[in-house]
Design a protein around this motif. Structure first.
Motif, mmCIF file in Angstrom:
data_model
loop_
_atom_site.group_PDB
_atom_site.id
_atom_site.type_symbol
_atom_site.label_atom_id
_atom_site.label_comp_id
_atom_site.label_asym_id
_atom_site.label_seq_id
_atom_site.Cartn_x
_atom_site.Cartn_y
_atom_site.Cartn_z
ATOM 1 N N ALA A 128 -34.472 -6.410 6.165
ATOM 2 C CA ALA A 128 -33.813 -5.605 5.136
ATOM 3 C C ALA A 128 -34.361 -4.179 5.137
ATOM 4 N N LEU A 129 -35.683 -4.043 5.304
ATOM 5 C CA LEU A 129 -36.280 -2.703 5.369
ATOM 6 C C LEU A 129 -35.841 -1.974 6.630
ATOM 7 N N ALA A 130 -35.799 -2.688 7.756
ATOM 8 C CA ALA A 130 -35.360 -2.073 9.016
ATOM 9 C C ALA A 130 -33.917 -1.604 8.919
ATOM 10 N N GLU A 183 -36.275 2.008 7.475
ATOM 11 C CA GLU A 183 -37.722 2.081 7.308
ATOM 12 C C GLU A 183 -38.429 1.679 8.605
ATOM 13 N N SER A 184 -39.500 2.387 8.927
ATOM 14 C CA SER A 184 -40.295 2.006 10.096
ATOM 15 C C SER A 184 -41.205 0.848 9.702
ATOM 16 N N ILE A 185 -41.399 -0.084 10.628
ATOM 17 C CA ILE A 185 -42.195 -1.278 10.364
ATOM 18 C C ILE A 185 -43.469 -1.224 11.201
ATOM 19 N N ASP A 186 -44.615 -1.379 10.550
ATOM 20 C CA ASP A 186 -45.878 -1.473 11.284
ATOM 21 C C ASP A 186 -46.688 -2.641 10.731
ATOM 22 N N SER A 187 -47.872 -2.851 11.296
ATOM 23 C CA SER A 187 -48.684 -3.997 10.891
ATOM 24 C C SER A 187 -49.074 -3.932 9.417
ATOM 25 N N GLY A 242 -38.115 3.193 -0.600
ATOM 26 C CA GLY A 242 -37.970 4.227 -1.621
ATOM 27 C C GLY A 242 -37.555 5.571 -1.053
ATOM 28 N N ASP A 243 -37.385 6.528 -1.964
ATOM 29 C CA ASP A 243 -37.014 7.882 -1.571
ATOM 30 C C ASP A 243 -38.213 8.601 -0.962
ATOM 31 N N VAL A 244 -37.935 9.611 -0.180
ATOM 32 C CA VAL A 244 -38.987 10.437 0.407
ATOM 33 C C VAL A 244 -39.545 11.356 -0.669
ATOM 34 N N VAL A 245 -40.857 11.323 -0.853
ATOM 35 C CA VAL A 245 -41.496 12.187 -1.847
ATOM 36 C C VAL A 245 -41.523 13.618 -1.354
ATOM 37 N N GLY A 285 -42.829 17.494 9.840
ATOM 38 C CA GLY A 285 -41.577 16.757 9.706
ATOM 39 C C GLY A 285 -41.741 15.288 9.384
ATOM 40 N N LYS A 286 -42.953 14.856 9.036
ATOM 41 C CA LYS A 286 -43.184 13.454 8.712
ATOM 42 C C LYS A 286 -42.872 13.194 7.244
ATOM 43 N N PRO A 287 -42.008 12.207 6.943
ATOM 44 C CA PRO A 287 -41.697 11.922 5.532
ATOM 45 C C PRO A 287 -42.851 11.205 4.847
ATOM 46 N N VAL A 288 -43.153 11.595 3.632
ATOM 47 C CA VAL A 288 -44.188 10.943 2.827
ATOM 48 C C VAL A 288 -43.495 10.034 1.819
ATOM 49 N N LYS A 289 -43.805 8.740 1.880
ATOM 50 C CA LYS A 289 -43.183 7.757 0.995
ATOM 51 C C LYS A 289 -44.245 6.860 0.386
ATOM 52 N N ALA A 290 -43.887 6.253 -0.741
ATOM 53 C CA ALA A 290 -44.734 5.206 -1.309
ATOM 54 C C ALA A 290 -44.633 3.980 -0.415
ATOM 55 N N LYS A 291 -45.773 3.396 -0.063
ATOM 56 C CA LYS A 291 -45.787 2.266 0.864
ATOM 57 C C LYS A 291 -45.998 0.923 0.180
ATOM 58 N N THR A 292 -46.356 0.942 -1.098
ATOM 59 C CA THR A 292 -46.549 -0.301 -1.841
ATOM 60 C C THR A 292 -45.852 -0.185 -3.191
ATOM 61 N N LEU A 293 -45.713 -1.304 -3.876
ATOM 62 C CA LEU A 293 -45.080 -1.293 -5.200
ATOM 63 C C LEU A 293 -45.920 -0.497 -6.191
ATOM 64 N N GLY A 294 -47.254 -0.614 -6.062
ATOM 65 C CA GLY A 294 -48.131 0.151 -6.934
ATOM 66 C C GLY A 294 -47.970 1.647 -6.731
ATOM 67 N N GLN A 295 -47.875 2.064 -5.469
ATOM 68 C CA GLN A 295 -47.676 3.485 -5.168
ATOM 69 C C GLN A 295 -46.320 3.959 -5.674
#
Length: 344
Positions: A64-66, A70-74, A97-100, A106-116
């Protein structure tokens, strides 16, 4: 042995979920003791029934994220596995989520966890936000990203970053150079975040114009900060008086973010932390949010998360009590000297 089959519409999503050299799938297999294979646009998961069910939920969440780009990593995989094991798989979709903000490269900054994600939303929706959490949870970096986003959107005219100049358990003595050179080491993490967002050239331009200010907390006294995005970092090392002073610098059209880790207080033992008191005093006040991040929100190396969890477990255990009897022997030097025949 149980087997479940997941049909996938786009081969690109399978490639994204599997990761480079299949590292993401290997992580799922090792964590849940299952086998994941792909064949003809299908993913087959086999193993014990309960493990297969959890793996299926995790893989569906990753797909669903892909599908949302969204990029997927470990790191994503470990966090999603944790959500599944806690029965929170329904919340995985919220991670897209949206890009902060976008960095200078050019790297997008996003929240990576629900807490973030909750933390970023709190910053957007409140005038004052306290971000409390351990190292590696993105407290400072995300706050700077939100500040840069507000500045680029012309919501504020200035970005002001500050932190108390308190040494982390060391006495550095006198540092050479002028005042700026002396305080720069304390403010280096803030510089690094700004360089990442703006780039060195743009950062220096805004610094010269006065649109960016990085200064120790002592420089805030006596000022009223209007139309500014103000970030107080390492706030656990503020005194009560410093925290009250900082909070009352708030001007019209401004926003404040206060970050800190109450497990890493470097103040003398008899000096209470201004951040801990502020958490109690400001609780429940309208337009002030208190976000508590945990080890689950750590986005650094996986060992950082394990170290924090180990320390938390250690802190929860009572200190071992001393056993047995300690015998002390008191001897007088004069008596010893006489008995040995030595003249004093």
């Amino acid at each position: 042995m149980t087997e479940r089959i997941i049909a996938v519409d786009r081969i690109e999503n399978i490639i994204s979920v599997f990761g480079s050299f299949d590292q993401n799938v290997r992580l799922i297999e090792s964590e849940l003791n299952v086998t994941v294979t792909d064949r003809d646009s299908e993913l087959r998961i086999s193993g014990e029934a309960e493990n297969v069910l959890q793996a299926e939920k995790a893989v569906n969440g990753l797909l669903a994220l892909a599908a949302k780009g969204e990029s997927i990593d470990s790191q994503n995989v470990r966090y999603i596995l944790k959500l599944v094991q806690e029965g929170k798989e329904a919340e995985i979709g919220a991670l897209a989520g949206d890009v902060v903000c976008v960095t200078s490269k050019g790297k997008p900054v996003k929240a990576k966890t629900l807490g973030q994600k909750t933390y970023c939303e709190a910053i957007k929706n409140n005038t004052i936000t306290l971000g409390i959490g351990p190292a590696g949870t993105g407290k400072t970096y995300l706050a700077v990203a939100e500040a840069v986003a507000a500045f680029r959107a012309k919501e504020v005219n200035r970005i002001i970053l500050t932190r108390p100049a308190v040494e982390a358990g060391e006495r550095l003595g006198f540092l050479p150079g002028d005042m700026q050179s002396k305080v720069d080491p304390y403010l280096r993490p803030l510089y690094d975040a700004l360089f990442d967002m703006f780039g060195a050239e743009t950062y220096n331009k805004y610094l010269e114009r006065g649109n960016i200010e990085v200064a120790p907390l002592a420089y805030m006294r006596g000022r009223t900060l209007d139309d500014s995005f103000i970030i107080l970092d390492e706030a656990q090392n503020t005194s009560r008086e410093q925290m009250k002073m900082f909070l009352t610098r708030m001007g019209f059209g401004s926003k404040m973010v206060i970050t800190g880790d109450i497990t890493q207080i470097d103040l003398p033992g008899d000096k209470p932390s201004g951040l801990k008191e502020a958490m109690r005093v400001l609780e429940g006040i309208e337009d002030i949010a208190i976000c508590r991040l945990t080890s689950a929100d750590v986005v650094r190396h996986v060992l950082v998360q394990r170290i924090i969890e180990a320390y938390e477990k250690r802190a929860d255990k009572p200190a071992p009590k001393a056993t047995g009897t300690v015998h002390k022997t008191f001897r007088r030097k004069d008596t010893d000297a006489r008995h040995s025949g030595i003249q004093r």
